[in-house]
Design an enzyme around this catalytic site. Structure first.
Site, PDB file in Angstrom:
ATOM      1  N   ASP A  42      12.976 -22.346  -8.631  1.00 38.86           N
ATOM      2  CA  ASP A  42      12.551 -23.749  -8.647  1.00 38.86           C
ATOM      3  C   ASP A  42      12.803 -24.365 -10.021  1.00 38.86           C
ATOM      4  O   ASP A  42      12.604 -25.568 -10.219  1.00 38.86           O
ATOM      5  CB  ASP A  42      11.089 -23.896  -8.203  1.00 38.86           C
ATOM      6  CG  ASP A  42      10.116 -23.188  -9.106  1.00 38.86           C
ATOM      7  OD1 ASP A  42      10.549 -22.409  -9.979  1.00 38.86           O
ATOM      8  OD2 ASP A  42       8.885 -23.408  -8.940  1.00 38.86           O
ATOM      9  N   SER A  43      13.308 -23.538 -10.952  1.00 38.09           N
ATOM     10  CA  SER A  43      13.807 -24.063 -12.226  1.00 38.09           C
ATOM     11  C   SER A  43      14.990 -25.007 -11.982  1.00 38.09           C
ATOM     12  O   SER A  43      15.448 -25.669 -12.913  1.00 38.09           O
ATOM     13  CB  SER A  43      14.225 -22.919 -13.154  1.00 38.09           C
ATOM     14  OG  SER A  43      15.117 -22.038 -12.501  1.00 38.09           O
ATOM     15  N   ASP A  82      12.871 -19.387  -4.225  1.00 37.34           N
ATOM     16  CA  ASP A  82      11.509 -19.670  -4.691  1.00 37.34           C
ATOM     17  C   ASP A  82      10.723 -20.539  -3.719  1.00 37.34           C
ATOM     18  O   ASP A  82      11.233 -21.557  -3.228  1.00 37.34           O
ATOM     19  CB  ASP A  82      11.579 -20.439  -6.022  1.00 37.34           C
ATOM     20  CG  ASP A  82      11.243 -19.572  -7.208  1.00 37.34           C
ATOM     21  OD1 ASP A  82      10.672 -18.480  -7.032  1.00 37.34           O
ATOM     22  OD2 ASP A  82      11.557 -20.002  -8.337  1.00 37.34           O
ATOM     23  N   LYS A 111      10.188 -15.814  -3.209  1.00 38.43           N
ATOM     24  CA  LYS A 111       9.351 -15.480  -4.378  1.00 38.43           C
ATOM     25  C   LYS A 111       8.201 -16.476  -4.451  1.00 38.43           C
ATOM     26  O   LYS A 111       8.414 -17.681  -4.322  1.00 38.43           O
ATOM     27  CB  LYS A 111      10.185 -15.497  -5.657  1.00 38.43           C
ATOM     28  CG  LYS A 111       9.341 -15.250  -6.919  1.00 38.43           C
ATOM     29  CD  LYS A 111      10.190 -14.927  -8.135  1.00 38.43           C
ATOM     30  CE  LYS A 111      10.845 -16.114  -8.787  1.00 38.43           C
ATOM     31  NZ  LYS A 111       9.926 -17.155  -9.285  1.00 38.43           N
ATOM     32  N   GLU A 113       4.713 -17.569  -6.697  1.00 38.91           N
ATOM     33  CA  GLU A 113       3.937 -17.432  -7.937  1.00 38.91           C
ATOM     34  C   GLU A 113       2.463 -17.210  -7.629  1.00 38.91           C
ATOM     35  O   GLU A 113       1.917 -17.803  -6.704  1.00 38.91           O
ATOM     36  CB  GLU A 113       4.096 -18.699  -8.799  1.00 38.91           C
ATOM     37  CG  GLU A 113       5.487 -18.866  -9.370  1.00 38.91           C
ATOM     38  CD  GLU A 113       5.609 -20.011 -10.381  1.00 38.91           C
ATOM     39  OE1 GLU A 113       4.587 -20.547 -10.830  1.00 38.91           O
ATOM     40  OE2 GLU A 113       6.756 -20.356 -10.711  1.00 38.91           O
ATOM     41  N   GLU A 180       6.691 -12.572 -16.109  1.00 41.20           N
ATOM     42  CA  GLU A 180       7.289 -13.494 -17.094  1.00 41.20           C
ATOM     43  C   GLU A 180       6.430 -13.613 -18.340  1.00 41.20           C
ATOM     44  O   GLU A 180       5.224 -13.906 -18.265  1.00 41.20           O
ATOM     45  CB  GLU A 180       7.478 -14.876 -16.427  1.00 41.20           C
ATOM     46  CG  GLU A 180       8.072 -15.913 -17.358  1.00 41.20           C
ATOM     47  CD  GLU A 180       8.658 -17.131 -16.641  1.00 41.20           C
ATOM     48  OE1 GLU A 180       8.744 -17.123 -15.391  1.00 41.20           O
ATOM     49  OE2 GLU A 180       9.037 -18.076 -17.345  1.00 41.20           O
TER      50      GLU A 180
END
Ligand code: KIV
Length: 262
Positions: A42-43, A82, A111, A113, A180
């Protein structure tokens, strides 16, 4: 590496390399590279769209980029997409909708978070046949709660809490974990405690693999030089040089030549 089975089998064997990709173009480079696997992060919101956070990414935006990357990879690499901001926090139905979009677009895993408060979502997706990779430590979607983009798990209490969360990710059925910006020793402790691959970014050398953003590692993001990024190419210099040569050739009339004209 083409599947989740290849990914899981690498734990404790050989380090896993992972790069982000957002477009068909990056995916084609990665498809013919030795990089093991690919993340549609999502970056995309920050790297591609110039946003200051990842909040602008939506399930639809992630699905569109995942489809473009999947076309470029043509099945050559294990592909993770993501879950964007809050997509795991709207209940199981919304999470299933998001996973449907991403997996239909060509992802082999998603993925997510964090873990506290959405263990049930992770468990439900896993039981539905969707491989899930966790993401702990500096979780950019929680940047406001974390007070900025800072190294996590620095105190004994914070470290113990991160280890607890990592174990919860594994217990919920996740097939891997991205860790991270955490201290090296803590990353090693978490890697040793889990039986699933732990992929680090800013987490030192003792994890089961490393992930970097494509543009960061290739020097295509001038001015962004955090300690954990190594620039493996000076992409900015190459691109700037090419653009300058093009402009100069147009200006002096040497482009197009006879050979380049009909
Ligand atoms: O969105 C992303 O690019 C990521 C990686 C940096 C791990 O989550």
């Amino acid at each position: 590496m083409k599947s989740v089975l290849d990914f899981k089998a690498r734990k404790g064997k050989a380090p896993i390399s992972m790069s982000t990709a957002y477009t068909h173009w990056e995916a084609r480079f990665l498809a013919s590279s030795p990089v093991d696997c690919v993340l549609v992060g999502d970056s995309v919101a920050t790297v591609v769209d110039g946003e200051s956070t990842t909040f602008a990414a939506t399930p639809e935006i992630m699905a569109r980029h995942t489809a473009a990357v999947a076309r470029g990879l043509a099945g050559e690499k294990f592909l993770i997409a993501d879950f964007p901001f809050l997509a795991a926090r709207k209940g199981i139905n919304a999470a299933v909708e998001c996973a449907t979009l991403l997996m239909r677009a060509g992802a082999h895993a998603v993925k997510i978070e964090g873990i506290d408060g959405h263990e049930d979502v992770v468990r439900h997706l896993v039981q539905s046949g969707v491989p899930v990779i966790g993401h702990l430590g500096l979780t950019p979607q929680s940047v406001n709660a974390l007070g900025g983009y800072k190294v996590q798990g620095k105190t004994d209490t914070a470290a113990a809490d991160l280890l607890r969360q990592a174990l919860a990710v594994e217990a919920a059925g996740a097939v891997g974990l991205v860790l991270e910006c955490v201290p090296t020793d803590l990353a090693r402790e978490i890697t040793d405690a889990l039986s699933i691959p732990v992929i680090g970014i800013g987490a030192g050398p003792h994890t089961d693999g490393q992930v970097l953003v494509f543009h960061d590692m290739l020097g295509l993001n001038p001015g962004f030089n955090p300690k954990f990024v190594r620039q493996f190419a000076d992409g900015n210099k190459i691109v700037a040089g090419g653009l300058a040569s093009f402009a100069a050739a147009v200006a002096d009339g040497s482009f197009p030549s006879k050979k380049e004209s009909y």
